[in-house]
Design a protein around this motif. Structure first.
Motif, PDB file in Angstrom:
ATOM      1  N   GLU A  25       0.814  -1.131  -0.188  1.00 46.30           N
ATOM      2  CA  GLU A  25       0.219  -0.198  -0.076  1.00 46.30           C
ATOM      3  C   GLU A  25       0.894   1.283   0.197  1.00 46.30           C
ATOM      4  O   GLU A  25       0.613   2.157  -0.738  1.00 46.30           O
ATOM      5  N   GLU A  26       1.942   1.084   0.702  1.00 47.71           N
ATOM      6  CA  GLU A  26       2.912   2.236   0.792  1.00 47.71           C
ATOM      7  C   GLU A  26       3.606   2.491  -0.590  1.00 47.71           C
ATOM      8  O   GLU A  26       3.651   3.649  -0.901  1.00 47.71           O
ATOM      9  N   ILE A  27       3.997   1.372  -1.181  1.00 53.67           N
ATOM     10  CA  ILE A  27       4.569   1.849  -2.499  1.00 53.67           C
ATOM     11  C   ILE A  27       3.575   2.386  -3.639  1.00 53.67           C
ATOM     12  O   ILE A  27       3.796   3.046  -4.289  1.00 53.67           O
ATOM     13  N   MET A  28       2.450   1.897  -3.483  1.00 55.65           N
ATOM     14  CA  MET A  28       1.293   2.370  -4.577  1.00 55.65           C
ATOM     15  C   MET A  28       0.999   3.561  -4.215  1.00 55.65           C
ATOM     16  O   MET A  28       0.717   4.470  -5.158  1.00 55.65           O
ATOM     17  N   ALA A  29       0.771   4.031  -2.828  1.00 54.16           N
ATOM     18  CA  ALA A  29       0.492   5.476  -2.560  1.00 54.16           C
ATOM     19  C   ALA A  29       1.472   6.359  -3.306  1.00 54.16           C
ATOM     20  O   ALA A  29       1.129   7.335  -3.782  1.00 54.16           O
ATOM     21  N   LYS A  30       2.764   5.887  -2.954  1.00 51.67           N
ATOM     22  CA  LYS A  30       3.858   7.061  -3.327  1.00 51.67           C
ATOM     23  C   LYS A  30       3.990   6.935  -5.024  1.00 51.67           C
ATOM     24  O   LYS A  30       3.989   7.580  -5.554  1.00 51.67           O
ATOM     25  N   SER A  31       3.741   5.782  -5.542  1.00 51.82           N
ATOM     26  CA  SER A  31       3.518   5.639  -7.044  1.00 51.82           C
ATOM     27  C   SER A  31       2.528   6.473  -7.771  1.00 51.82           C
ATOM     28  O   SER A  31       2.943   6.959  -8.716  1.00 51.82           O
ATOM     29  N   THR A  32       1.447   6.554  -6.990  1.00 53.57           N
ATOM     30  CA  THR A  32       0.213   7.192  -7.561  1.00 53.57           C
ATOM     31  C   THR A  32       0.257   8.824  -7.221  1.00 53.57           C
ATOM     32  O   THR A  32      -0.694   9.430  -7.793  1.00 53.57           O
ATOM     33  N   ASP A  33       1.104   8.904  -6.477  1.00 49.28           N
ATOM     34  CA  ASP A  33       1.115  10.376  -5.841  1.00 49.28           C
ATOM     35  C   ASP A  33       2.298  11.142  -5.848  1.00 49.28           C
ATOM     36  O   ASP A  33       2.905  11.814  -5.022  1.00 49.28           O
ATOM     37  N   LEU A  34       3.098  10.950  -7.108  1.00 49.30           N
ATOM     38  CA  LEU A  34       4.468  11.374  -7.087  1.00 49.30           C
ATOM     39  C   LEU A  34       4.533  12.903  -7.306  1.00 49.30           C
ATOM     40  O   LEU A  34       3.242  13.433  -7.681  1.00 49.30           O
ATOM     41  N   PRO A  35       5.567  13.715  -6.819  1.00 47.63           N
ATOM     42  CA  PRO A  35       5.393  15.043  -7.039  1.00 47.63           C
ATOM     43  C   PRO A  35       5.174  15.626  -8.663  1.00 47.63           C
ATOM     44  O   PRO A  35       5.603  14.999  -9.397  1.00 47.63           O
ATOM     45  N   VAL A  36       4.467  16.516  -8.550  1.00 50.39           N
ATOM     46  CA  VAL A  36       3.897  17.188  -9.673  1.00 50.39           C
ATOM     47  C   VAL A  36       4.136  18.506  -9.896  1.00 50.39           C
ATOM     48  O   VAL A  36       4.025  19.130  -8.729  1.00 50.39           O
ATOM     49  N   PRO A  37       4.708  19.233 -11.069  1.00 45.96           N
ATOM     50  CA  PRO A  37       4.862  20.713 -11.053  1.00 45.96           C
ATOM     51  C   PRO A  37       3.581  21.470 -10.736  1.00 45.96           C
ATOM     52  O   PRO A  37       2.391  20.934 -11.068  1.00 45.96           O
ATOM     53  N   ILE A  38       3.544  22.547 -10.180  1.00 48.66           N
ATOM     54  CA  ILE A  38       2.364  23.314  -9.964  1.00 48.66           C
ATOM     55  C   ILE A  38       1.832  23.742 -11.336  1.00 48.66           C
ATOM     56  O   ILE A  38       0.409  23.537 -11.452  1.00 48.66           O
ATOM     57  N   PHE A  39       2.866  24.236 -12.341  1.00 45.02           N
ATOM     58  CA  PHE A  39       2.123  24.468 -13.607  1.00 45.02           C
ATOM     59  C   PHE A  39       3.030  23.581 -14.586  1.00 45.02           C
ATOM     60  O   PHE A  39       4.135  23.248 -14.370  1.00 45.02           O
ATOM     61  N   SER A  40       2.591  23.301 -15.776  1.00 42.18           N
ATOM     62  CA  SER A  40       3.108  22.405 -16.686  1.00 42.18           C
ATOM     63  C   SER A  40       2.686  22.902 -18.002  1.00 42.18           C
ATOM     64  O   SER A  40       1.392  23.013 -18.438  1.00 42.18           O
ATOM     65  N   LYS A  41       3.661  22.583 -18.982  1.00 44.68           N
ATOM     66  CA  LYS A  41       3.114  22.939 -20.374  1.00 44.68           C
ATOM     67  C   LYS A  41       4.053  21.888 -21.235  1.00 44.68           C
ATOM     68  O   LYS A  41       5.210  21.951 -20.932  1.00 44.68           O
ATOM     69  N   ALA A  42       3.470  21.330 -22.333  1.00 43.49           N
ATOM     70  CA  ALA A  42       4.113  20.265 -23.036  1.00 43.49           C
ATOM     71  C   ALA A  42       3.618  20.159 -24.330  1.00 43.49           C
ATOM     72  O   ALA A  42       2.410  20.275 -24.487  1.00 43.49           O
ATOM     73  N   LEU A  43       4.404  19.966 -25.423  1.00 43.14           N
ATOM     74  CA  LEU A  43       3.841  19.275 -26.819  1.00 43.14           C
ATOM     75  C   LEU A  43       3.985  17.825 -26.982  1.00 43.14           C
ATOM     76  O   LEU A  43       5.257  17.189 -26.656  1.00 43.14           O
ATOM     77  N   LEU A  44       2.924  17.278 -27.093  1.00 39.09           N
ATOM     78  CA  LEU A  44       2.907  15.750 -27.032  1.00 39.09           C
ATOM     79  C   LEU A  44       2.835  15.497 -28.587  1.00 39.09           C
ATOM     80  O   LEU A  44       2.171  16.026 -29.313  1.00 39.09           O
ATOM     81  N   ILE A  45       3.701  14.397 -29.153  1.00 40.82           N
ATOM     82  CA  ILE A  45       3.666  13.963 -30.396  1.00 40.82           C
ATOM     83  C   ILE A  45       3.114  12.568 -30.139  1.00 40.82           C
ATOM     84  O   ILE A  45       3.688  11.723 -29.622  1.00 40.82           O
ATOM     85  N   MET A  46       1.946  12.427 -30.616  1.00 35.95           N
ATOM     86  CA  MET A  46       1.203  10.916 -30.572  1.00 35.95           C
ATOM     87  C   MET A  46       1.212  10.471 -32.154  1.00 35.95           C
ATOM     88  O   MET A  46       0.844  10.893 -33.131  1.00 35.95           O
ATOM     89  N   GLU A  47       1.801   8.965 -32.098  1.00 39.72           N
ATOM     90  CA  GLU A  47       1.429   8.325 -33.383  1.00 39.72           C
ATOM     91  C   GLU A  47       0.730   6.976 -33.277  1.00 39.72           C
ATOM     92  O   GLU A  47       0.932   6.314 -32.125  1.00 39.72           O
ATOM     93  N   LEU A  48      -0.159   6.857 -34.208  1.00 36.92           N
ATOM     94  CA  LEU A  48      -0.918   5.668 -34.295  1.00 36.92           C
ATOM     95  C   LEU A  48      -0.137   4.877 -34.955  1.00 36.92           C
ATOM     96  O   LEU A  48       0.016   5.078 -36.115  1.00 36.92           O
ATOM     97  N   VAL A  49      -0.112   3.515 -34.737  1.00 35.15           N
ATOM     98  CA  VAL A  49       0.867   2.494 -35.591  1.00 35.15           C
ATOM     99  C   VAL A  49       0.063   1.122 -35.747  1.00 35.15           C
ATOM    100  O   VAL A  49      -0.424   0.738 -34.903  1.00 35.15           O
ATOM    101  N   ASP A  50       0.054   0.511 -36.812  1.00 34.63           N
ATOM    102  CA  ASP A  50      -0.803  -0.588 -37.011  1.00 34.63           C
ATOM    103  C   ASP A  50       0.170  -1.740 -36.837  1.00 34.63           C
ATOM    104  O   ASP A  50       1.142  -1.598 -36.426  1.00 34.63           O
ATOM    105  N   LYS A  51      -0.689  -2.757 -36.823  1.00 36.76           N
ATOM    106  CA  LYS A  51       0.236  -4.215 -36.403  1.00 36.76           C
ATOM    107  C   LYS A  51       1.370  -4.603 -37.241  1.00 36.76           C
ATOM    108  O   LYS A  51       2.093  -5.264 -36.671  1.00 36.76           O
ATOM    109  N   ASN A  52       1.535  -3.963 -38.370  1.00 35.12           N
ATOM    110  CA  ASN A  52       2.838  -4.040 -39.282  1.00 35.12           C
ATOM    111  C   ASN A  52       3.955  -2.998 -38.893  1.00 35.12           C
ATOM    112  O   ASN A  52       5.026  -3.061 -39.580  1.00 35.12           O
ATOM    113  N   GLY A  53       3.769  -2.176 -37.815  1.00 36.34           N
ATOM    114  CA  GLY A  53       4.629  -1.086 -37.665  1.00 36.34           C
ATOM    115  C   GLY A  53       4.789   0.026 -38.250  1.00 36.34           C
ATOM    116  O   GLY A  53       5.725   0.959 -38.250  1.00 36.34           O
TER     117      GLY A  53
END
Length: 266
Positions: A25-53
């Motif tokens: 329980e202590e491990i999972m509590a820490k894993s799901t509540d890791l420190p996060v920045p007060i503010f954040s901004k990022a560009l995400l590049i998402m790729e959709l890939v078929d079964k052949n790569g």
């Protein structure tokens, strides 16, 4: 006498180890509540890939985050391709209940709330679901330690992990019966998660392919998931997300986290 002393020392080490051992329980509590920045901004590049790569679609998404009140608010603003451009999604954490989720659909020029029953569905056509985009709290699941000294490979490197089984007991509107998580011991990040159905069939996997400790504008350090992959094991299709142009702890305007901004983008 020497043998007795050695046994006493061994007993002391065993006692010390048990005193400092972490519960699941202590491990999972820490894993799901890791420190996060007060503010954040990022560009995400998402790729959709078929079964052949083969990459069938590449998406650019701006992500904004704010936890000023202690509650996590996140907005996603899809920039491309044209088929999903200007789709905007708001996730707002609530005390004592699940997140509120809202989506602006440019084709209909309307914003609507995403009901709990819909959160098993694909997140804007990817292999991620709306549930995947929200980190579950550790007490949403019943946790069982399977292996305290597991090893898991990520991007060609072996990591020491805790192997933990998580079975939903709260917020059960999820698309799986249970998860097997490999929690990396240095960062507490889930570098591999396996999702199973009620027949114990593996249906999908989530892997952190690259992660690092990132320093924000105030000098604080955070664990950053630099590249992740969600794979549908049944179809072979998968989605990757790479994080670029990151800003942590630089103020983000509160207007981003409102339904008005979803509607207007301004």
């Amino acid at each position: 006498m020497k043998k007795i002393k050695m046994l006493a020392v061994a007993a002391l080490f065993a006692l010390t180890g048990s005193l400092f051992a972490q519960t699941v329980e202590e491990i999972m509590a820490k894993s799901t509540d890791l420190p996060v920045p007060i503010f954040s901004k990022a560009l995400l590049i998402m790729e959709l890939v078929d079964k052949n790569g083969k990459v069938t679609e590449t998406r650019k998404i701006y992500e904004y985050g704010n936890v000023e009140t202690g509650l996590k608010n996140v907005v996603f603003d899809i920039q491309s391709p044209a088929s999903v451009k200007d789709t905007r999604i708001l996730q707002a954490e609530k005390i004592g209940k699940g997140d509120d989720k809202w989506i602006y659909l440019p084709s209909l020029k309307t914003t609507r709330r995403i009901a709990a029953a819909e959160r098993q569905k694909s997140w804007v056509g990817s292999d991620l679901t709306y549930n995947d985009m929200t980190i579950r709290k550790f007490d949403d699941d019943e946790q069982t330690m399977l292996d305290e000294n597991a090893s898991q490979n990520s991007n060609g490197k072996a990591y020491k992990c805790w192997k933990i089984k998580s079975v939903p007991v709260k917020n059960k509107n999820v698309e799986y019966a249970y998860r097997i998580q490999f929690i990396e011991k240095g960062s507490y990040l889930p570098i591999m998660v396996e999702y199973y159905d009620k027949k114990d069939t593996l249906i999908k996997t989530y892997g952190i392919d690259a992660f690092e400790e990132f320093t924000g504008a105030t000098g604080k350090k955070y664990w950053l998931r630099r590249h992740v992959t969600m794979k549908n094991v049944l179809t072979g299709h998968y989605t990757t997300v790479a994080v670029d142009k990151i800003e942590f702890d630089k103020p983000v305007a509160t207007r981003y986290f409102t339904q008005n901004w979803l509607n207007t983008g301004k």
